[in-house]
Design an enzyme around this catalytic site. Sequence first.
Site, PDB file in Angstrom:
ATOM      1  N   TYR A 103       0.840  -1.202   0.000  1.00  0.00           N
ATOM      2  CA  TYR A 103       0.000   0.000   0.000  1.00  0.00           C
ATOM      3  C   TYR A 103       0.873   1.249   0.000  1.00  0.00           C
ATOM      4  O   TYR A 103       1.959   1.262   0.587  1.00  0.00           O
ATOM      5  CB  TYR A 103      -0.866   0.050   1.262  1.00  0.00           C
ATOM      6  CG  TYR A 103      -2.046  -0.884   1.286  1.00  0.00           C
ATOM      7  CD1 TYR A 103      -3.275  -0.503   0.761  1.00  0.00           C
ATOM      8  CD2 TYR A 103      -1.950  -2.147   1.867  1.00  0.00           C
ATOM      9  CE1 TYR A 103      -4.372  -1.351   0.806  1.00  0.00           C
ATOM     10  CE2 TYR A 103      -3.044  -2.999   1.921  1.00  0.00           C
ATOM     11  CZ  TYR A 103      -4.250  -2.590   1.388  1.00  0.00           C
ATOM     12  OH  TYR A 103      -5.331  -3.436   1.436  1.00  0.00           O
ATOM     13  N   TYR A 142      -0.791  -9.904   0.707  1.00  0.00           N
ATOM     14  CA  TYR A 142       0.283  -9.322   1.533  1.00  0.00           C
ATOM     15  C   TYR A 142       0.276  -9.938   2.933  1.00  0.00           C
ATOM     16  O   TYR A 142      -0.743 -10.388   3.431  1.00  0.00           O
ATOM     17  CB  TYR A 142       0.170  -7.791   1.596  1.00  0.00           C
ATOM     18  CG  TYR A 142      -1.123  -7.233   2.147  1.00  0.00           C
ATOM     19  CD1 TYR A 142      -1.329  -7.109   3.518  1.00  0.00           C
ATOM     20  CD2 TYR A 142      -2.124  -6.788   1.290  1.00  0.00           C
ATOM     21  CE1 TYR A 142      -2.501  -6.569   4.021  1.00  0.00           C
ATOM     22  CE2 TYR A 142      -3.303  -6.240   1.779  1.00  0.00           C
ATOM     23  CZ  TYR A 142      -3.487  -6.145   3.144  1.00  0.00           C
ATOM     24  OH  TYR A 142      -4.648  -5.620   3.629  1.00  0.00           O
ATOM     25  N   ARG A 152      -3.029 -11.906   3.871  1.00  0.00           N
ATOM     26  CA  ARG A 152      -4.380 -11.538   3.418  1.00  0.00           C
ATOM     27  C   ARG A 152      -4.579 -12.015   1.978  1.00  0.00           C
ATOM     28  O   ARG A 152      -3.726 -11.781   1.120  1.00  0.00           O
ATOM     29  CB  ARG A 152      -4.571 -10.015   3.416  1.00  0.00           C
ATOM     30  CG  ARG A 152      -4.558  -9.275   4.767  1.00  0.00           C
ATOM     31  CD  ARG A 152      -5.662  -9.644   5.738  1.00  0.00           C
ATOM     32  NE  ARG A 152      -6.957 -10.030   5.193  1.00  0.00           N
ATOM     33  CZ  ARG A 152      -7.909  -9.213   4.761  1.00  0.00           C
ATOM     34  NH1 ARG A 152      -7.737  -7.927   4.781  1.00  0.00           N
ATOM     35  NH2 ARG A 152      -9.054  -9.686   4.297  1.00  0.00           N
ATOM     36  N   HIS A 155      -7.403  -8.451  -2.203  1.00  0.00           N
ATOM     37  CA  HIS A 155      -8.710  -7.828  -2.001  1.00  0.00           C
ATOM     38  C   HIS A 155      -8.661  -6.362  -2.387  1.00  0.00           C
ATOM     39  O   HIS A 155      -7.592  -5.734  -2.388  1.00  0.00           O
ATOM     40  CB  HIS A 155      -9.181  -7.969  -0.555  1.00  0.00           C
ATOM     41  CG  HIS A 155      -8.233  -7.328   0.428  1.00  0.00           C
ATOM     42  ND1 HIS A 155      -7.126  -7.985   0.927  1.00  0.00           N
ATOM     43  CD2 HIS A 155      -8.198  -6.089   0.971  1.00  0.00           C
ATOM     44  CE1 HIS A 155      -6.467  -7.181   1.737  1.00  0.00           C
ATOM     45  NE2 HIS A 155      -7.098  -6.009   1.782  1.00  0.00           N
ATOM     46  N   HIS A 157     -10.637  -2.829  -1.181  1.00  0.00           N
ATOM     47  CA  HIS A 157     -11.537  -2.249  -0.185  1.00  0.00           C
ATOM     48  C   HIS A 157     -12.594  -1.400  -0.883  1.00  0.00           C
ATOM     49  O   HIS A 157     -12.255  -0.609  -1.789  1.00  0.00           O
ATOM     50  CB  HIS A 157     -10.745  -1.361   0.781  1.00  0.00           C
ATOM     51  CG  HIS A 157      -9.764  -2.109   1.634  1.00  0.00           C
ATOM     52  ND1 HIS A 157     -10.055  -2.556   2.891  1.00  0.00           N
ATOM     53  CD2 HIS A 157      -8.477  -2.493   1.403  1.00  0.00           C
ATOM     54  CE1 HIS A 157      -8.998  -3.177   3.413  1.00  0.00           C
ATOM     55  NE2 HIS A 157      -8.022  -3.154   2.523  1.00  0.00           N
TER      56      HIS A 157
END
Lengths: 236, 199
Positions: A103, A142, A152, A155, A157
Amino acid sequence: MSLIYPRDSLKAHPLNATPAYGSTVKRAPSKPLILLPHTLSETTGPVFGHTGVAAGDSDLTRQHQGEPLGERIIVSGRVLDEDGRPVPHTLVEIWQANAGGRYVHVRDQHPAPLDPNFTGAGRALTDAEGRYRFVTIKPGAYPWRNHHNAWRPAHIHFSLFGPSFLSRVITQMYFPGDPLFKYDPIFQSVTDERARERLISRFDLGTTEPEWALGYTFDIVLRGRNATPVEEPHDH
Amino acid sequence: MTTETQARQAAGPDFGITPSQTIGPFFAYALTPRAYGGPELATEQVAGEGVEGERIRIEGHVYDGDGAVVIDAMIEIWQADARGRFNTSGNAGFSGFGRAEATAEGGFHFETIRPGAIEGPGGTMQAPHLSVSVFARGILVRLATRIYFEGEPGNAADPVLALVPAERRETLIAKRDENGVYRFDIRLQGEGETAFFAA
Ligand SMILES: [Fe+3]
């Protein structure tokens, strides 16, 4: 349009107290929630016109000088209410990691490279039929520190408002067949299997563009039913 | 056949709602992106200059069950205007909606106007209040609460405050400090836990 918000629908949500997801342990309320009547404060909500959304906000691959690395994808779908009616002109905000699972956020310390051509934030308004469409790249899985060897599933959000304070929801869209589903306490926090499956997008050859990008479809169902279903005049 | 049935057939058999998931720790560059230079959908400025009503500032912190400051929360508020109206066009500079990040120092704030009283269930009147949503890493479903105001005569008859056990009502009432700022802390768990609602 006047909507009702059945409380039964809330059973689809996870419990905030989901100890397998470690961050909930000190953040979930310990006292019972108080049943809130649905007054004007709850049945109204903010309306975002095109002022909040700029042209290009829905194409996350064209926000920088070059193209981001990764697998280009088209994520599209419809926003519906509990009666299956489209929710038109409603705001959809998304954010995600880059193809390497990193991110842009300053506190993300995962040792994967940032992509100078990818921020990972987008916005769109649904059209009159409740449709939205984003162009982006497939986010990477990640690691996180929830438990040993925790990863995770990939995905995106999603944040949506819908017609009122009651339809406000933040969720995550997953990709079909991810081998990490069964190990992920955030995905598994949704205990009802059918509800959990609603978080998984579908690969869609119909929205896939030849020589360009794979298509994934993700329909989102918000709280709210029509209070008075309308009978068509000529039906028996 | 009703249009509802047609809509169901068109869109598939399953209309349960999409479940909530956590906002996670890394939302800021998208939802509260000031520090990243991104465009902000909404900010802590709910009412611009010249909007009718008494201007107020609300400040608070979010605390977890250990009393530690939560630095990765997003707080949203939704409110009526000074005359108790929602979504009024012709009230330029007033959106009724605010969004703030709890910063690394742990605080959030809003600049707005004191809302008017609004109609409640069964002919009652609700005291001036803001509807609040709390999102954070570790919160799987948005926490809903309300901010009421200290010294507001309508609080005693407010039908929603009346649903809150008496010993917890104070957790929903913002207190005015010596500078005239309303203080409203959100305690997610434990001692002084904020009253949250199932909306
Ligand atoms: Fe994430």
